[in-house]
Structure formats: structure tokens, C-alpha cells
Write a protein that holds these residues in place. Sequence first.
Motif, short mmCIF file in Angstrom:
data_model
loop_
_atom_site.label_atom_id
_atom_site.label_comp_id
_atom_site.label_asym_id
_atom_site.label_seq_id
_atom_site.Cartn_x
_atom_site.Cartn_y
_atom_site.Cartn_z
N TYR A 101 3.19 6.72 5.56
CA TYR A 101 3.09 8.17 5.76
C TYR A 101 1.94 8.46 6.69
O TYR A 101 0.84 7.93 6.49
N HIS A 102 2.15 9.25 7.67
CA HIS A 102 1.19 9.68 8.68
C HIS A 102 0.31 8.56 9.23
O HIS A 102 -0.91 8.69 9.36
N GLY A 103 0.95 7.42 9.55
CA GLY A 103 0.21 6.29 10.12
C GLY A 103 -0.59 5.50 9.12
O GLY A 103 -1.54 4.80 9.50
N GLY A 114 -7.87 17.92 -11.93
CA GLY A 114 -6.96 18.86 -11.30
C GLY A 114 -6.76 18.72 -9.80
O GLY A 114 -5.83 19.28 -9.25
N TYR A 115 -7.60 17.98 -9.10
CA TYR A 115 -7.47 17.83 -7.65
C TYR A 115 -6.75 16.51 -7.35
O TYR A 115 -6.52 15.69 -8.24
N PHE A 116 -6.40 16.31 -6.09
CA PHE A 116 -5.67 15.11 -5.69
C PHE A 116 -6.56 14.11 -4.98
O PHE A 116 -7.54 14.47 -4.34
N ILE A 117 -6.16 12.84 -5.10
CA ILE A 117 -6.85 11.73 -4.45
C ILE A 117 -5.82 10.94 -3.65
O ILE A 117 -4.72 10.69 -4.12
N GLU A 118 -6.21 10.57 -2.43
CA GLU A 118 -5.37 9.71 -1.60
C GLU A 118 -6.03 8.34 -1.50
O GLU A 118 -7.25 8.23 -1.34
N VAL A 119 -5.21 7.31 -1.59
CA VAL A 119 -5.65 5.94 -1.36
C VAL A 119 -4.81 5.43 -0.20
O VAL A 119 -3.57 5.51 -0.26
N ALA A 120 -5.45 4.90 0.85
CA ALA A 120 -4.69 4.55 2.05
C ALA A 120 -5.35 3.42 2.84
O ALA A 120 -6.53 3.14 2.68
N THR A 121 -4.55 2.81 3.69
CA THR A 121 -5.03 1.93 4.73
C THR A 121 -4.23 2.24 5.98
O THR A 121 -3.07 2.66 5.89
N ARG A 122 -4.85 2.09 7.13
CA ARG A 122 -4.15 2.38 8.38
C ARG A 122 -3.05 1.36 8.63
O ARG A 122 -3.19 0.19 8.32
N THR A 123 -1.95 1.84 9.22
CA THR A 123 -0.87 0.94 9.59
C THR A 123 -0.72 0.90 11.09
O THR A 123 -1.28 1.71 11.80
#
Length: 123
Positions: A101-103, A114-123
Amino acid sequence: MKLNHINLTSTDVPADVSMFETYFGLRTLVMRGKALAVIHDDDDGMLLVLNDFAKKRGSFAYPEDSDVHHIGFIQGSREEVDALNARLKADGWDVPDPRDYHGAWTFYFKAKGGYFIEVATRT
């Protein structure tokens, strides 16, 4: 200029502090009852302040189904994202499978506060 801190309203400060320590390696600097915590990232010195000041919060609530406003944690590889996702699931967190998603190889989940957390690595 260096960003010093972010302050988030949390409806469950102790649960969120535990999550950040357990899964993201943050450490608590200050804990004032159940209403305020200051935690930090050892690597960059970024401070995250969590508060549950009910009088100030009033009727404020994060959207139930929106990850538009979130905080993100970058991982070094796709395997690290997958491992953290599996660890959260094994501990009972409601997290979706990672996806492209989104690179990024990423997933979002909702913190107890109540808030959101994103966990990501660049692709």
C-alpha cells in the motif's frame, strides 16, 4: 529544526504505554497516575506524550474506522513487518494482514487509546 514531541489523547494510557514498550521498544520517562505518560525512542530522542485529561478531552473521540490520522513505525524489512504483525496477533490484537500500500509493505491497527498505528517498510 528537530521535532521534539507528539502529544496524543488516549482513553487508556497504561495499556498504550505497555503496547509501546512491548512492541516498539519505547521506554517510559514519566508516568503520572493513569492520566499522563511521557515515553521516548532511545534511537532518535523523540518523545511521545500520552494523556487522558477527561476535562480537557470533553466529548472528543478518534474516528472509529479511520486510519487517516495515525502514527507510524518504520521497520527495516518486510520480514520485520510480518514478524511484528504475527506477534501482535498471537497476543490477541486485532490486526489485519500486511499488504502492499502506497509504496510500502504495511498494516494499520487501533491502539487501546483510540488512535491508529501504522507499521511499514518501504517497497
